[in-house]
Design an enzyme around this catalytic site. Structure first.
Site, PDB file in Angstrom:
ATOM      1  N   GLY A  52      30.032  94.559  32.915  1.00  0.00           N
ATOM      2  CA  GLY A  52      30.659  93.371  32.372  1.00  0.00           C
ATOM      3  C   GLY A  52      29.881  92.146  32.808  1.00  0.00           C
ATOM      4  O   GLY A  52      29.040  92.218  33.709  1.00  0.00           O
ATOM      5  N   TYR A  53      30.194  91.008  32.179  1.00  0.00           N
ATOM      6  CA  TYR A  53      29.463  89.777  32.440  1.00  0.00           C
ATOM      7  C   TYR A  53      30.376  88.691  32.994  1.00  0.00           C
ATOM      8  O   TYR A  53      31.384  88.353  32.390  1.00  0.00           O
ATOM      9  CB  TYR A  53      28.767  89.290  31.161  1.00  0.00           C
ATOM     10  CG  TYR A  53      27.585  90.162  30.836  1.00  0.00           C
ATOM     11  CD1 TYR A  53      26.311  89.817  31.257  1.00  0.00           C
ATOM     12  CD2 TYR A  53      27.756  91.364  30.158  1.00  0.00           C
ATOM     13  CE1 TYR A  53      25.230  90.652  31.000  1.00  0.00           C
ATOM     14  CE2 TYR A  53      26.679  92.194  29.903  1.00  0.00           C
ATOM     15  CZ  TYR A  53      25.424  91.830  30.329  1.00  0.00           C
ATOM     16  OH  TYR A  53      24.346  92.653  30.086  1.00  0.00           O
ATOM     17  N   LEU A  54      29.986  88.169  34.149  1.00  0.00           N
ATOM     18  CA  LEU A  54      30.670  87.021  34.735  1.00  0.00           C
ATOM     19  C   LEU A  54      30.190  85.743  34.053  1.00  0.00           C
ATOM     20  O   LEU A  54      30.930  84.775  33.936  1.00  0.00           O
ATOM     21  CB  LEU A  54      30.404  86.954  36.239  1.00  0.00           C
ATOM     22  CG  LEU A  54      30.994  88.117  37.038  1.00  0.00           C
ATOM     23  CD1 LEU A  54      30.356  88.216  38.408  1.00  0.00           C
ATOM     24  CD2 LEU A  54      32.497  87.964  37.149  1.00  0.00           C
TER      25      LEU A  54
END
Length: 156
Positions: free
Chosen positions: A29-31
């Site tokens: 996932g991407y912050l």
């Protein structure tokens, strides 16, 4: 500063699976997914990582990359606050000549997409092209994982 140089291709057959020397499931996932800096967390097999990538070069083949191993429990915690759209894929490592191609077979909303990357020491370095290697998509932002979570392959 660590500079990553890689070229990316579509894959035109499943023949790479017979040649794979390793395969690993990846969830990420991407912050942050802004082009100037992407910050991702991932579980790769039984290990966790946080990675920061900078803006790509004009060709899209090279950019700054920093990665650190972190506990899987921390990745799982950070995945809860990531931007919407988790990437789920299996990575196959396939040796071709002196290079290892990383072939990603995507699932979920990116089902049907299979992409291969080869890491190089310079952008114009020569490498053997396996028969299953298709069209080059280096620099095409649609194929960045950070974009696939926002605009999945099945919606194109």
């Amino acid at each position: 500063m660590a500079q990553e140089i890689e070229r990316k291709f579509l894959v035109n057959s499943d023949a790479f699976k017979d040649e794979a020397i390793k395969q690993t499931r990846i969830t990420q996932g991407y912050l942050s997914s802004v082009p100037e800096r992407t910050v991702r967390v991932r579980v790769k097999g039984d290990k966790g990582y946080i990675t920061i990538k900078g803006v790509a070069s004009a060709s899209g083949a090279s950019r700054y990359e920093w990665e650190k191993e972190i506990p899987v429990a921390e990745v799982e915690e950070l995945l809860r606050i990531c931007e919407p759209g988790v990437i789920d894929k299996t990575r196959y490592e396939v040796k071709a000549g002196k290079f290892i191609f990383e072939v990603d077979e995507f699932y979920g909303k990116n089902q049907g997409l299979v992409v291969a990357e080869v890491e190089l020491s310079r952008e114009d370095e020569h490498f053997e092209r396996p028969e299953w290697l298709g069209e080059e998509v280096t620099g095409d932002a649609r194929f960045y994982n950070s974009m696939l979570m926002k605009n999945p392959y099945t919606t194109w």
